[in-house]
Design an enzyme around this catalytic site. Structure first.
Site, mmCIF file in Angstrom:
data_model
loop_
_atom_site.group_PDB
_atom_site.id
_atom_site.type_symbol
_atom_site.label_atom_id
_atom_site.label_comp_id
_atom_site.label_asym_id
_atom_site.label_seq_id
_atom_site.Cartn_x
_atom_site.Cartn_y
_atom_site.Cartn_z
ATOM 1 N N GLY A 42 6.168 8.191 0.803
ATOM 2 C CA GLY A 42 7.049 7.774 1.830
ATOM 3 C C GLY A 42 7.990 6.756 1.301
ATOM 4 N N HIS A 43 7.259 5.673 0.730
ATOM 5 C CA HIS A 43 7.848 4.447 0.661
ATOM 6 C C HIS A 43 8.960 4.712 -0.676
ATOM 7 C CE1 HIS A 43 4.381 2.708 2.379
ATOM 8 N NE2 HIS A 43 5.311 1.985 3.071
ATOM 9 N N ILE A 83 8.491 11.602 5.589
ATOM 10 C CA ILE A 83 7.864 12.163 4.625
ATOM 11 C C ILE A 83 6.712 12.813 5.015
ATOM 12 C CG2 ILE A 83 7.266 12.372 2.164
ATOM 13 C CD1 ILE A 83 10.202 12.021 2.388
ATOM 14 N N ASN A 121 0.941 -1.229 -0.024
ATOM 15 C CA ASN A 121 0.077 0.018 0.019
ATOM 16 C C ASN A 121 0.829 1.324 -0.014
ATOM 17 O OD1 ASN A 121 -2.224 1.985 1.580
ATOM 18 N ND2 ASN A 121 -2.879 0.815 -0.025
ATOM 19 N N LEU A 176 3.335 10.905 6.303
ATOM 20 C CA LEU A 176 2.907 9.970 5.477
ATOM 21 C C LEU A 176 2.705 8.499 6.192
ATOM 22 C CD1 LEU A 176 3.801 10.944 1.789
ATOM 23 C CD2 LEU A 176 1.959 11.833 3.206
ATOM 24 N N SER A 177 1.509 7.807 5.922
ATOM 25 C CA SER A 177 1.525 6.419 6.695
ATOM 26 C C SER A 177 0.187 5.743 5.607
ATOM 27 C CB SER A 177 1.040 6.481 7.976
ATOM 28 O OG SER A 177 0.516 5.374 8.350
#
Ligand code: PAF
Length: 300
Positions: free
Chosen positions: A45-46, A186, A41, A194-195
């Site tokens: 950020g990732h 981030i 998902n 962000l999450s």
């Protein structure tokens, strides 16, 4: 180019084998492999983690695995968003080379796994208090991923500050020859970290959510000078907890720790933070979302 996806351990190992010292690149260098462990998902950020991984290595492997052993009873394991096709499309835009997306059976022939990793003392505080066993689950999956991918470097986000500290400790304690790189948090334009779990927020909760970061920044500002009494410190924290609760959050914890997650208080009257890096950590529920954030402060 789209990354190549593997769902089982032997195929991924076979794909990575040629990079392990046997083959060298045009400059006679061995290829370095980076691992970016995720639960999928993916958000910006990732993708930033992947960009950092590319600065540290030639080959980037992103693992996508919603790890059952780190979820407690009643937590969101079943409903955690699984969006593999979207994730792979996003990873193609940042040049990830391989995606490792194993099934639960491939990762855990027996569940719960009879062999465990105990994450040690720093795991029992903060998130570990309300999520007992969570970091042991992170410990075992990260150990397995390290053994499967055998990366030279692995990238983890600093948003999960305690997780990063535990993984650094795991690498030291179990002598993994892996460099651990912590990547900056981030944030959305309004400051919210962000999450993947931000998508549990309703529209009105999403408006409220950035308050968490603002309150941390404000507390950081007040602590950065150091030299305040224990009493003033306690009352600052109390005030912050009240403000965050009044905004609609249910606080799990709001704590100030040394960078290594030790206690910052030297005795009952003195708040001993002069010339130290400290970190303010928060976990708070807003509706269905448990939000995490932290702020490093260089004191003095
Ligand atoms: O931070 C996460 O997404 C997970 O805890 C991790 C490190 C991928 C282990 O499942």
């Amino acid at each position: 180019m789209s990354p190549i996806i593997y769902h089982d351990i032997p195929s991924l190992r076979a794909a990575l084998q040629p990079y392990r010292g046997h083959e060298i690149d045009k400059q006679d260098r061995q290829q370095r492999i980076a691992l970016v462990p995720t639960m999928g998902n993916l958000h910006q950020g990732h993708l930033e983690l992947v960009k950092i991984a590319k600065q540290h290595a030639d080959i980037v492997v992103v693992s996508i695995f919603v790890n059952p052993t780190q979820f407690g009873v009643g937590e969101d394991f079943d409903s955690y968003p699984r969006t593999l096709d979207d994730d792979v499309a996003k990873l193609a835009t940042v040049g990830a080379d391989y995606v490792f997306a194993p099934s639960v059976d491939a990762m855990y022939p027996v569940l719960p796994p009879p062999t465990t990793v105990l994450a040690g003392a720093i795991s029992s505080q903060l998130c570990g208090q309300s999520r007992p066993g969570h970091f042991d689950g992170v410990g075992i999956v990260v150990s397995k991923l390290f053994n499967i991918v055998q990366p030279d470097v692995a990238i983890f986000g600093q948003k999960d500050y305690q997780q990063l500290a535990i993984i650094k400790q795991l690498v030291r304690d179990l002598s993994y020859p892996i460099e651990i790189v912590g990547a900056p948090i981030i944030r959305a334009d309004d400051g919210l970290a962000l999450s993947s779990r931000n998508q549990y927020l309703t529209e009105s909760e999403r408006q409220v959510a950035p308050i968490l970061h603002r309150e941390l920044q404000d507390l950081a500002e007040q602590l950065k000078g150091g030299g305040i009494s224990q009493q003033a410190f306690e009352s600052l924290l109390k005030d912050k907890r009240t403000r965050i609760s009044d905004a609609g959050f249910t606080i799990d914890y709001l704590e100030v720790k040394t960078e290594a997650l030790g206690s910052v208080v030297s005795d009952s009257t003195t708040f001993n933070i002069e010339n130290k890096n400290i970190v303010i950590l928060v976990a708070a529920w807003l509706g269905r979302a448990r939000l995490l954030d932290n702020q490093l402060v260089v004191v003095g």
